[in-house]
Write a protein that holds these residues in place. Structure first.
Motif, PDB file in Angstrom:
ATOM      1  N   GLY A  53      39.082  59.145  20.186  1.00  0.00           N
ATOM      2  CA  GLY A  53      38.023  60.060  20.589  1.00  0.00           C
ATOM      3  C   GLY A  53      38.043  61.370  19.828  1.00  0.00           C
ATOM      4  N   SER A  54      39.226  61.860  19.516  1.00  0.00           N
ATOM      5  CA  SER A  54      39.342  63.105  18.763  1.00  0.00           C
ATOM      6  C   SER A  54      39.064  62.911  17.286  1.00  0.00           C
ATOM      7  CB  SER A  54      40.755  63.666  18.927  1.00  0.00           C
ATOM      8  OG  SER A  54      41.697  62.827  18.268  1.00  0.00           O
ATOM      9  N   GLY A  55      39.128  61.673  16.821  1.00  0.00           N
ATOM     10  CA  GLY A  55      38.973  61.383  15.399  1.00  0.00           C
ATOM     11  C   GLY A  55      40.268  61.482  14.627  1.00  0.00           C
ATOM     12  N   GLY A  56      41.352  61.822  15.303  1.00  0.00           N
ATOM     13  CA  GLY A  56      42.603  62.049  14.608  1.00  0.00           C
ATOM     14  C   GLY A  56      43.420  60.807  14.325  1.00  0.00           C
ATOM     15  N   SER A  57      43.089  59.698  14.962  1.00  0.00           N
ATOM     16  CA  SER A  57      43.862  58.469  14.770  1.00  0.00           C
ATOM     17  C   SER A  57      42.924  57.309  14.508  1.00  0.00           C
ATOM     18  CB  SER A  57      44.695  58.162  16.016  1.00  0.00           C
ATOM     19  OG  SER A  57      45.626  59.181  16.276  1.00  0.00           O
ATOM     20  N   THR A  58      43.334  56.445  13.603  1.00  0.00           N
ATOM     21  CA  THR A  58      42.561  55.252  13.296  1.00  0.00           C
ATOM     22  C   THR A  58      43.483  54.039  13.256  1.00  0.00           C
ATOM     23  OG1 THR A  58      42.826  55.639  10.920  1.00  0.00           O
ATOM     24  CG2 THR A  58      40.814  56.476  11.938  1.00  0.00           C
ATOM     25  N   TYR A  59      42.878  52.885  13.384  1.00  0.00           N
ATOM     26  CA  TYR A  59      43.640  51.632  13.369  1.00  0.00           C
ATOM     27  C   TYR A  59      42.727  50.580  12.773  1.00  0.00           C
ATOM     28  CZ  TYR A  59      46.039  47.506  15.320  1.00  0.00           C
ATOM     29  OH  TYR A  59      46.670  46.307  15.501  1.00  0.00           O
ATOM     30  N   TYR A  60      43.254  49.830  11.791  1.00  0.00           N
ATOM     31  CA  TYR A  60      42.439  48.861  11.079  1.00  0.00           C
ATOM     32  C   TYR A  60      43.033  47.463  11.187  1.00  0.00           C
ATOM     33  CZ  TYR A  60      40.308  52.867   8.666  1.00  0.00           C
ATOM     34  OH  TYR A  60      39.643  54.032   8.363  1.00  0.00           O
ATOM     35  N   ALA A  61      42.148  46.489  11.120  1.00  0.00           N
ATOM     36  CA  ALA A  61      42.618  45.129  10.906  1.00  0.00           C
ATOM     37  C   ALA A  61      43.235  45.104   9.517  1.00  0.00           C
ATOM     38  CB  ALA A  61      41.448  44.149  10.981  1.00  0.00           C
ATOM     39  N   ASP A  62      44.348  44.407   9.369  1.00  0.00           N
ATOM     40  CA  ASP A  62      45.087  44.429   8.107  1.00  0.00           C
ATOM     41  C   ASP A  62      44.219  44.080   6.912  1.00  0.00           C
ATOM     42  OD1 ASP A  62      48.252  43.225   9.463  1.00  0.00           O
ATOM     43  OD2 ASP A  62      47.384  45.234   9.323  1.00  0.00           O
TER      44      ASP A  62
END
Length: 129
Positions: A53-62
């Motif tokens: 929500g803050s935009g500070g963390s992301t996570y991607y499919a490999d």
């Protein structure tokens, strides 16, 4: 209640780029982690990326790391997916989705449909070879 509307899909040649947008209604946009999923013809929907929500963390499919970048602008209630070096296998309908999550909580692992509360209608991306 959150309503999501995707845009930016279209036809692009292999190696090209597209930026998808997802505009959200409501005043609590930052209270939601925002994810992108995609569904190719004849296949199940799969996770692409998510941002806190803050935009500070992301996570991607490999398999999407390095070519796709998720970002958000909370002032505009919009989340983006920048897609570069597109391949024909990226052809799919792309959906954005919202998951109720504390803004500063890492969204790692938010990679299945049932973790999301709201969905957009999708935008089609076609990559020609």
């Amino acid at each position: 209640q959150v309503q999501l509307v995707e845009s930016g899909g279209g036809l692009v040649q292999a190696g090209g780029s597209l930026r998808l947008s997802c505009a959200a209604s409501g005043r609590t946009f930052s209270s939601y982690a925002m994810g992108w999923f995609r569904q190719a013809p004849g296949k199940e929907r799969e996770f692409v990326a998510v941002i806190s929500g803050s935009g500070g963390s992301t996570y991607y499919a490999d398999s999407r790391k390095g070519r796709f970048t998720i970002s958000r602008d909370n002032a505009k209630n919009t989340v983006y997916l920048q897609m570069n070096s597109l391949k024909p296998e990226d052809t799919a309908v792309y959906y954005c989705a919202a998951a109720d999550l504390s803004p500063f909580q890492r969204p790692d692992g938010l990679d299945t449909d049932d973790e999301y509360d709201y969905w957009g209608q999708g935008t089609r991306v076609t990559v020609s070879s």
